[in-house]
Write a protein that holds these residues in place. Structure first.
Motif, PDB file in Angstrom:
ATOM      1  N   LEU A   1       0.834  -1.211   0.000  1.00  0.00           N
ATOM      2  CA  LEU A   1       0.000   0.000   0.000  1.00  0.00           C
ATOM      3  C   LEU A   1       0.867   1.259   0.000  1.00  0.00           C
ATOM      4  O   LEU A   1       0.573   2.225  -0.718  1.00  0.00           O
ATOM      5  CB  LEU A   1      -0.937   0.000   1.213  1.00  0.00           C
ATOM      6  N   LEU A   2       1.930   1.256   0.795  1.00  0.00           N
ATOM      7  CA  LEU A   2       2.850   2.383   0.837  1.00  0.00           C
ATOM      8  C   LEU A   2       3.517   2.583  -0.520  1.00  0.00           C
ATOM      9  O   LEU A   2       3.611   3.715  -1.015  1.00  0.00           O
ATOM     10  CB  LEU A   2       3.903   2.170   1.936  1.00  0.00           C
ATOM     11  N   THR A   3       3.958   1.492  -1.133  1.00  0.00           N
ATOM     12  CA  THR A   3       4.578   1.561  -2.456  1.00  0.00           C
ATOM     13  C   THR A   3       3.618   2.151  -3.476  1.00  0.00           C
ATOM     14  O   THR A   3       3.991   3.011  -4.280  1.00  0.00           O
ATOM     15  CB  THR A   3       5.045   0.160  -2.903  1.00  0.00           C
ATOM     16  N   LEU A   4       2.377   1.698  -3.437  1.00  0.00           N
ATOM     17  CA  LEU A   4       1.369   2.215  -4.365  1.00  0.00           C
ATOM     18  C   LEU A   4       1.115   3.708  -4.116  1.00  0.00           C
ATOM     19  O   LEU A   4       0.997   4.488  -5.068  1.00  0.00           O
ATOM     20  CB  LEU A   4       0.061   1.427  -4.249  1.00  0.00           C
ATOM     21  N   GLY A   5       1.076   4.110  -2.858  1.00  0.00           N
ATOM     22  CA  GLY A   5       0.888   5.528  -2.537  1.00  0.00           C
ATOM     23  C   GLY A   5       2.029   6.389  -3.054  1.00  0.00           C
ATOM     24  O   GLY A   5       1.804   7.440  -3.665  1.00  0.00           O
ATOM     25  N   ILE A   6       3.249   5.940  -2.840  1.00  0.00           N
ATOM     26  CA  ILE A   6       4.422   6.679  -3.315  1.00  0.00           C
ATOM     27  C   ILE A   6       4.432   6.727  -4.842  1.00  0.00           C
ATOM     28  O   ILE A   6       4.701   7.778  -5.436  1.00  0.00           O
ATOM     29  CB  ILE A   6       5.723   6.060  -2.763  1.00  0.00           C
ATOM     30  N   LEU A   7       4.115   5.600  -5.475  1.00  0.00           N
ATOM     31  CA  LEU A   7       4.073   5.548  -6.938  1.00  0.00           C
ATOM     32  C   LEU A   7       3.016   6.503  -7.492  1.00  0.00           C
ATOM     33  O   LEU A   7       3.244   7.185  -8.496  1.00  0.00           O
ATOM     34  CB  LEU A   7       3.805   4.116  -7.413  1.00  0.00           C
ATOM     35  N   THR A   8       1.885   6.583  -6.824  1.00  0.00           N
ATOM     36  CA  THR A   8       0.815   7.494  -7.254  1.00  0.00           C
ATOM     37  C   THR A   8       1.284   8.950  -7.178  1.00  0.00           C
ATOM     38  O   THR A   8       1.079   9.734  -8.110  1.00  0.00           O
ATOM     39  CB  THR A   8      -0.451   7.290  -6.394  1.00  0.00           C
ATOM     40  N   ILE A   9       1.937   9.307  -6.081  1.00  0.00           N
ATOM     41  CA  ILE A   9       2.449  10.679  -5.916  1.00  0.00           C
ATOM     42  C   ILE A   9       3.526  10.976  -6.961  1.00  0.00           C
ATOM     43  O   ILE A   9       3.506  12.042  -7.595  1.00  0.00           O
ATOM     44  CB  ILE A   9       2.979  10.894  -4.481  1.00  0.00           C
ATOM     45  N   LYS A  10       4.462  10.032  -7.166  1.00  0.00           N
ATOM     46  CA  LYS A  10       5.520  10.226  -8.164  1.00  0.00           C
ATOM     47  C   LYS A  10       4.927  10.387  -9.557  1.00  0.00           C
ATOM     48  O   LYS A  10       5.376  11.246 -10.335  1.00  0.00           O
ATOM     49  CB  LYS A  10       6.488   9.037  -8.174  1.00  0.00           C
ATOM     50  N   THR A  11       3.927   9.566  -9.874  1.00  0.00           N
ATOM     51  CA  THR A  11       3.304   9.631 -11.196  1.00  0.00           C
ATOM     52  C   THR A  11       2.597  10.968 -11.380  1.00  0.00           C
ATOM     53  O   THR A  11       2.752  11.615 -12.429  1.00  0.00           O
ATOM     54  CB  THR A  11       2.321   8.458 -11.386  1.00  0.00           C
ATOM     55  N   ALA A  12       1.841  11.385 -10.385  1.00  0.00           N
ATOM     56  CA  ALA A  12       1.128  12.664 -10.476  1.00  0.00           C
ATOM     57  C   ALA A  12       2.118  13.813 -10.642  1.00  0.00           C
ATOM     58  O   ALA A  12       1.929  14.690 -11.498  1.00  0.00           O
ATOM     59  CB  ALA A  12       0.263  12.874  -9.243  1.00  0.00           C
ATOM     60  N   PHE A  13       3.185  13.820  -9.851  1.00  0.00           N
ATOM     61  CA  PHE A  13       4.188  14.881  -9.946  1.00  0.00           C
ATOM     62  C   PHE A  13       4.824  14.888 -11.334  1.00  0.00           C
ATOM     63  O   PHE A  13       5.020  15.948 -11.938  1.00  0.00           O
ATOM     64  CB  PHE A  13       5.268  14.710  -8.873  1.00  0.00           C
ATOM     65  N   THR A  14       5.155  13.700 -11.842  1.00  0.00           N
ATOM     66  CA  THR A  14       5.774  13.601 -13.164  1.00  0.00           C
ATOM     67  C   THR A  14       4.843  14.124 -14.255  1.00  0.00           C
ATOM     68  O   THR A  14       5.266  14.860 -15.148  1.00  0.00           O
ATOM     69  CB  THR A  14       6.191  12.143 -13.458  1.00  0.00           C
ATOM     70  N   LEU A  15       3.574  13.775 -14.164  1.00  0.00           N
ATOM     71  CA  LEU A  15       2.607  14.211 -15.180  1.00  0.00           C
ATOM     72  C   LEU A  15       2.369  15.725 -15.108  1.00  0.00           C
ATOM     73  O   LEU A  15       2.277  16.385 -16.137  1.00  0.00           O
ATOM     74  CB  LEU A  15       1.292  13.453 -15.031  1.00  0.00           C
ATOM     75  N   VAL A  16       2.293  16.266 -13.898  1.00  0.00           N
ATOM     76  CA  VAL A  16       2.023  17.696 -13.742  1.00  0.00           C
ATOM     77  C   VAL A  16       3.252  18.526 -14.114  1.00  0.00           C
ATOM     78  O   VAL A  16       3.148  19.532 -14.818  1.00  0.00           O
ATOM     79  CB  VAL A  16       1.565  18.017 -12.299  1.00  0.00           C
TER      80      VAL A  16
END
Length: 192
Positions: free
Chosen positions: A54-69
């Motif tokens: 769950l932590l990995t998925l949360g971090i991946l979600t934040i990294k992905t959002a930051f990368t896209l934005v």
């Protein structure tokens, strides 16, 4: 091996393939989608979902959002370097405690009685392995950073996975061989 395949190998191959076929945005979305599908499958099949996943998925979600934005892929790929440095410091810092990290996690891999774990040669092994793994994790972070700074994104994704996997396999083999040698010398010691 199944967890390694789902959490590391497939995302790495997927990321590299999508970078080759499309672009960074498609690649990071594909990896996030893969992890969401893997998580959904675990829920659907009533398999346990660890806090780490769950932590990995949360971090991946934040990294992905930051990368896209932001359009900045550096942050997406440098995060494991930061994590490696933190974990290496924890491993190496634990050498100043009564029970270094390896002594704490060893029973998860091989059952040990309290008397076996307290044996001086076993305690020395735990300290040496903690030092070795702290250095390995630090080396992994350094290699990742060097590759990130010196290669294209696609080349980085392709080469980093193999380099880190090879380093981890070699360290694992050394750990097993070293531990077996110590246990053989201490033949009266038996697992719990």
């Amino acid at each position: 091996m199944g967890s390694l395949f789902v959490a590391a190998i497939v995302p790495g191959v997927l990321l590299w393939t999508m970078l080759q076929l499309f672009n960074v945005a498609v690649a990071v979305i594909a990896v996030l989608a893969w992890m969401l599908v893997a998580m959904g499958w675990r829920y659907a099949t009533k398999r346990p979902v660890s806090v780490l996943l769950l932590l990995t998925l949360g971090i991946l979600t934040i990294k992905t959002a930051f990368t896209l934005v932001s359009g900045n892929t550096f942050v997406y790929f440098v995060q494991p370097v930061i994590a490696d440095v933190i974990v290496a410091v924890i491993f190496l810092g634990s050498l100043w405690t009564a029970r270094p990290i390896i002594a704490r996690i060893a029973p998860d891999f091989y059952p040990l009685s309290a008397s076996t774990a307290a044996h001086p040669e076993i305690r020395a092994l735990f300290r040496r392995l903690t030092l070795m793994w702290g250095a390995v994790i630090l080396a992994k972070g350094a290699i990742t950073l060097w590759l990130l700074l010196s290669l294209s994104t696609a080349s980085f994704v392709l080469i980093k996975g193999g380099a880190v996997f090879t380093l981890t396999v070699v360290a694992t083999v050394v750990t097993i061989v070293w531990s077996a040698a110590v246990v053989r010398r201490q033949s009266p010691l038996q697992p719990a």
